[in-house]
Design a protein around this motif. Structure first.
Motif, PDB file in Angstrom:
ATOM      1  N   ASP A  82      -5.898   6.777   4.543  1.00 48.03           N
ATOM      2  CA  ASP A  82      -4.637   7.162   3.921  1.00 48.03           C
ATOM      3  C   ASP A  82      -3.736   7.849   4.935  1.00 48.03           C
ATOM      4  O   ASP A  82      -4.205   8.588   5.802  1.00 48.03           O
ATOM      5  CB  ASP A  82      -4.887   8.113   2.747  1.00 48.03           C
ATOM      6  CG  ASP A  82      -5.564   7.392   1.593  1.00 48.03           C
ATOM      7  OD1 ASP A  82      -5.452   6.160   1.554  1.00 48.03           O
ATOM      8  OD2 ASP A  82      -6.201   8.078   0.771  1.00 48.03           O
ATOM      9  N   PRO A  83      -2.454   7.612   4.863  1.00 43.17           N
ATOM     10  CA  PRO A  83      -1.535   8.270   5.797  1.00 43.17           C
ATOM     11  C   PRO A  83      -1.627   9.778   5.678  1.00 43.17           C
ATOM     12  O   PRO A  83      -1.727  10.334   4.584  1.00 43.17           O
ATOM     13  CB  PRO A  83      -0.157   7.754   5.362  1.00 43.17           C
ATOM     14  CG  PRO A  83      -0.441   6.503   4.606  1.00 43.17           C
ATOM     15  CD  PRO A  83      -1.763   6.708   3.950  1.00 43.17           C
ATOM     16  N   ILE A  84      -1.600  10.424   6.809  1.00 37.15           N
ATOM     17  CA  ILE A  84      -1.692  11.878   6.842  1.00 37.15           C
ATOM     18  C   ILE A  84      -0.364  12.466   6.381  1.00 37.15           C
ATOM     19  O   ILE A  84       0.708  12.057   6.824  1.00 37.15           O
ATOM     20  CB  ILE A  84      -2.050  12.363   8.256  1.00 37.15           C
ATOM     21  CG1 ILE A  84      -3.413  11.810   8.668  1.00 37.15           C
ATOM     22  CG2 ILE A  84      -2.062  13.882   8.335  1.00 37.15           C
ATOM     23  CD1 ILE A  84      -3.802  12.167  10.086  1.00 37.15           C
ATOM     24  N   GLY A  85      -0.410  13.429   5.481  1.00 37.58           N
ATOM     25  CA  GLY A  85       0.787  14.085   4.987  1.00 37.58           C
ATOM     26  C   GLY A  85       1.502  13.333   3.891  1.00 37.58           C
ATOM     27  O   GLY A  85       2.597  13.726   3.494  1.00 37.58           O
ATOM     28  N   ARG A  86       0.906  12.253   3.387  1.00 45.37           N
ATOM     29  CA  ARG A  86       1.534  11.473   2.320  1.00 45.37           C
ATOM     30  C   ARG A  86       0.584  11.372   1.134  1.00 45.37           C
ATOM     31  O   ARG A  86      -0.635  11.384   1.307  1.00 45.37           O
ATOM     32  CB  ARG A  86       1.896  10.059   2.800  1.00 45.37           C
ATOM     33  CG  ARG A  86       2.904  10.025   3.940  1.00 45.37           C
ATOM     34  CD  ARG A  86       3.194   8.585   4.315  1.00 45.37           C
ATOM     35  NE  ARG A  86       4.114   8.489   5.437  1.00 45.37           N
ATOM     36  CZ  ARG A  86       4.501   7.331   5.986  1.00 45.37           C
ATOM     37  NH1 ARG A  86       4.047   6.187   5.501  1.00 45.37           N
ATOM     38  NH2 ARG A  86       5.338   7.334   7.007  1.00 45.37           N
ATOM     39  N   PRO A  87       1.112  11.242  -0.074  1.00 52.80           N
ATOM     40  CA  PRO A  87       0.239  11.042  -1.240  1.00 52.80           C
ATOM     41  C   PRO A  87      -0.368   9.649  -1.213  1.00 52.80           C
ATOM     42  O   PRO A  87       0.159   8.740  -0.563  1.00 52.80           O
ATOM     43  CB  PRO A  87       1.200  11.221  -2.427  1.00 52.80           C
ATOM     44  CG  PRO A  87       2.545  10.881  -1.871  1.00 52.80           C
ATOM     45  CD  PRO A  87       2.532  11.341  -0.438  1.00 52.80           C
ATOM     46  N   PRO A  88      -1.489   9.446  -1.888  1.00 52.32           N
ATOM     47  CA  PRO A  88      -2.100   8.111  -1.916  1.00 52.32           C
ATOM     48  C   PRO A  88      -1.167   7.084  -2.547  1.00 52.32           C
ATOM     49  O   PRO A  88      -0.417   7.383  -3.473  1.00 52.32           O
ATOM     50  CB  PRO A  88      -3.371   8.314  -2.750  1.00 52.32           C
ATOM     51  CG  PRO A  88      -3.124   9.566  -3.516  1.00 52.32           C
ATOM     52  CD  PRO A  88      -2.251  10.418  -2.661  1.00 52.32           C
ATOM     53  N   VAL A  89      -1.218   5.868  -2.065  1.00 49.66           N
ATOM     54  CA  VAL A  89      -0.329   4.797  -2.507  1.00 49.66           C
ATOM     55  C   VAL A  89      -0.930   4.099  -3.712  1.00 49.66           C
ATOM     56  O   VAL A  89      -2.130   3.794  -3.748  1.00 49.66           O
ATOM     57  CB  VAL A  89      -0.089   3.789  -1.365  1.00 49.66           C
ATOM     58  CG1 VAL A  89       0.850   2.674  -1.827  1.00 49.66           C
ATOM     59  CG2 VAL A  89       0.494   4.504  -0.151  1.00 49.66           C
ATOM     60  N   LEU A  90      -0.108   3.839  -4.734  1.00 43.70           N
ATOM     61  CA  LEU A  90      -0.554   3.096  -5.899  1.00 43.70           C
ATOM     62  C   LEU A  90      -0.647   1.611  -5.572  1.00 43.70           C
ATOM     63  O   LEU A  90       0.124   1.081  -4.774  1.00 43.70           O
ATOM     64  CB  LEU A  90       0.418   3.304  -7.066  1.00 43.70           C
ATOM     65  CG  LEU A  90       0.584   4.743  -7.566  1.00 43.70           C
ATOM     66  CD1 LEU A  90       1.613   4.779  -8.689  1.00 43.70           C
ATOM     67  CD2 LEU A  90      -0.729   5.311  -8.025  1.00 43.70           C
ATOM     68  N   THR A  91      -1.600   0.931  -6.216  1.00 41.25           N
ATOM     69  CA  THR A  91      -1.732  -0.507  -6.016  1.00 41.25           C
ATOM     70  C   THR A  91      -0.593  -1.228  -6.728  1.00 41.25           C
ATOM     71  O   THR A  91      -0.039  -0.725  -7.717  1.00 41.25           O
ATOM     72  CB  THR A  91      -3.070  -0.995  -6.562  1.00 41.25           C
ATOM     73  OG1 THR A  91      -3.185  -0.612  -7.932  1.00 41.25           O
ATOM     74  CG2 THR A  91      -4.231  -0.386  -5.788  1.00 41.25           C
ATOM     75  N   PRO A  92      -0.221  -2.418  -6.277  1.00 42.43           N
ATOM     76  CA  PRO A  92       0.894  -3.144  -6.907  1.00 42.43           C
ATOM     77  C   PRO A  92       0.604  -3.476  -8.365  1.00 42.43           C
ATOM     78  O   PRO A  92      -0.545  -3.655  -8.765  1.00 42.43           O
ATOM     79  CB  PRO A  92       1.011  -4.417  -6.049  1.00 42.43           C
ATOM     80  CG  PRO A  92       0.354  -4.068  -4.761  1.00 42.43           C
ATOM     81  CD  PRO A  92      -0.731  -3.106  -5.087  1.00 42.43           C
ATOM     82  N   VAL A  93       1.653  -3.563  -9.163  1.00 40.19           N
ATOM     83  CA  VAL A  93       1.517  -3.942 -10.562  1.00 40.19           C
ATOM     84  C   VAL A  93       0.999  -5.377 -10.649  1.00 40.19           C
ATOM     85  O   VAL A  93       1.520  -6.284 -10.004  1.00 40.19           O
ATOM     86  CB  VAL A  93       2.861  -3.802 -11.293  1.00 40.19           C
ATOM     87  CG1 VAL A  93       2.735  -4.286 -12.730  1.00 40.19           C
ATOM     88  CG2 VAL A  93       3.329  -2.363 -11.257  1.00 40.19           C
ATOM     89  N   GLY A  94      -0.024  -5.574 -11.458  1.00 39.39           N
ATOM     90  CA  GLY A  94      -0.633  -6.892 -11.599  1.00 39.39           C
ATOM     91  C   GLY A  94      -1.853  -7.089 -10.734  1.00 39.39           C
ATOM     92  O   GLY A  94      -2.484  -8.152 -10.804  1.00 39.39           O
ATOM     93  N   ALA A  95      -2.209  -6.078  -9.929  1.00 37.24           N
ATOM     94  CA  ALA A  95      -3.371  -6.235  -9.061  1.00 37.24           C
ATOM     95  C   ALA A  95      -4.665  -6.294  -9.859  1.00 37.24           C
ATOM     96  O   ALA A  95      -5.656  -6.843  -9.380  1.00 37.24           O
ATOM     97  CB  ALA A  95      -3.434  -5.081  -8.049  1.00 37.24           C
ATOM     98  N   GLY A  96      -4.675  -5.743 -11.082  1.00 37.94           N
ATOM     99  CA  GLY A  96      -5.893  -5.752 -11.886  1.00 37.94           C
ATOM    100  C   GLY A  96      -5.977  -6.884 -12.890  1.00 37.94           C
ATOM    101  O   GLY A  96      -6.818  -6.855 -13.783  1.00 37.94           O
ATOM    102  N   LEU A  97      -5.114  -7.888 -12.776  1.00 33.13           N
ATOM    103  CA  LEU A  97      -5.112  -8.997 -13.734  1.00 33.13           C
ATOM    104  C   LEU A  97      -6.026 -10.134 -13.342  1.00 33.13           C
ATOM    105  O   LEU A  97      -6.163 -11.091 -14.093  1.00 33.13           O
ATOM    106  CB  LEU A  97      -3.678  -9.534 -13.909  1.00 33.13           C
ATOM    107  CG  LEU A  97      -2.652  -8.532 -14.434  1.00 33.13           C
ATOM    108  CD1 LEU A  97      -1.315  -9.216 -14.629  1.00 33.13           C
ATOM    109  CD2 LEU A  97      -3.131  -7.913 -15.734  1.00 33.13           C
ATOM    110  N   SER A  98      -6.632 -10.077 -12.190  1.00 37.34           N
ATOM    111  CA  SER A  98      -7.524 -11.152 -11.738  1.00 37.34           C
ATOM    112  C   SER A  98      -8.832 -10.547 -11.248  1.00 37.34           C
ATOM    113  O   SER A  98      -9.096 -10.486 -10.058  1.00 37.34           O
ATOM    114  CB  SER A  98      -6.857 -11.980 -10.628  1.00 37.34           C
ATOM    115  OG  SER A  98      -5.658 -12.573 -11.078  1.00 37.34           O
ATOM    116  N   PRO A  99      -9.673 -10.051 -12.168  1.00 38.57           N
ATOM    117  CA  PRO A  99     -10.935  -9.456 -11.730  1.00 38.57           C
ATOM    118  C   PRO A  99     -11.909 -10.528 -11.280  1.00 38.57           C
ATOM    119  O   PRO A  99     -11.946 -11.632 -11.839  1.00 38.57           O
ATOM    120  CB  PRO A  99     -11.445  -8.756 -13.000  1.00 38.57           C
ATOM    121  CG  PRO A  99     -10.865  -9.563 -14.112  1.00 38.57           C
ATOM    122  CD  PRO A  99      -9.518 -10.030 -13.620  1.00 38.57           C
TER     123      PRO A  99
END
Length: 236
Positions: free
Chosen positions: A24-41
């Motif tokens: 994770d980038p130092i000094g930045r909050p964690p990045v959210l995954t793109p919308v729709g990334a969980g639609l193809s398990p």
């Protein structure tokens, strides 16, 4: 040729890699995954035993073999429809096992030998003994309690030939520098969906429920990458 300078640089890189378990980038909050990334398990291929529906309705007919809920509220049944999954897990498991095994074995072999010729006499004695014993004792106790109560919206990603639907959904909430991640996937029978377009988690076949998080607090709680590698390759 490996020079001492290169060896020092490699050791420094490994040491720095062990200090941070994620990229994770130092000094930045964690990045959210793109919308729709969980639609193809990812899932295994389904067996071919799922039969298709019967013949469709005739021309100008209002009846369909799959319209058992004709007079009920619409429910999620097509690809892209949204359904609410209610998760209320309150499980408790307690096991206490104890085993004890013992075996002893003893074998003895002995013989005497003697002879005499005029004034010459001699005797011989031999004893042989074999002893062996084994003992095994084991105890195990498991006391586990899990409580989880929440709801998440999922999307119909596939309609199976027999009418059942495959659902998948994820939810991410970021508070400060910590992300809470909830994911659910499984196979749902349309008749198990309530009139409010909701379904309980215990009616989902092949259910896959994941609840966790990532961020600064999670990084501190988890062991570093170097420690994980050492624990993996350590023989003892």
């Amino acid at each position: 040729m490996v020079t001492p300078l290169r060896l020092s640089a490699l050791a420094l890189a490994l040491a720095l890699g062990a200090c941070q378990s994620t990229l994770d980038p130092i000094g930045r909050p964690p990045v959210l995954t793109p919308v729709g990334a969980g639609l193809s398990p990812p899932r295994e291929p389904l067996p071919v035993t799922f039969g298709a529906l019967g013949p469709r309705s005739g021309y100008h007919s209002t009846w369909s073999p799959g319209s058992a809920e004709l007079f009920q509220d619409p429910r999620a049944r097509n690809v892209g429809d949204v359904i609410t999954v209610n998760i209320a897990i309150n499980d408790k498991a307690q096991f206490d096992n104890a085993t004890e095994r013992s075996r002893q074995q003893k074998s003895t072999l002995g013989f005497d030998f003697g002879y005499g010729v005029s004034a010459l006499k001699d005797t011989a004695t031999a004893d042989t003994g074999i002893r062996s014993g084994t003992s095994t004792k084991g105890e195990g106790t498991i006391d586990r309690k899990e409580t989880l109560s929440l709801s998440v919206a999922a999307v119909v990603t596939e309609v199976l030939p027999n009418g059942n639907v495959l659902i998948s959904g994820s939810q991410e909430v970021r508070v400060n520098n910590e992300v809470r991640v909830l994911a659910v996937a499984g196979i749902v029978r349309p008749r198990d969906i309530s009139r409010r377009n909701t379904i309980e988690y215990d009616k989902i076949a092949e259910a896959r429920i994941s609840y966790g998080g990532r961020g600064r607090i999670t990084d501190v709680q988890n062991p570093t990458l170097g420690q994980q590698i050492f624990e993996t390759v350590a023989p003892f």
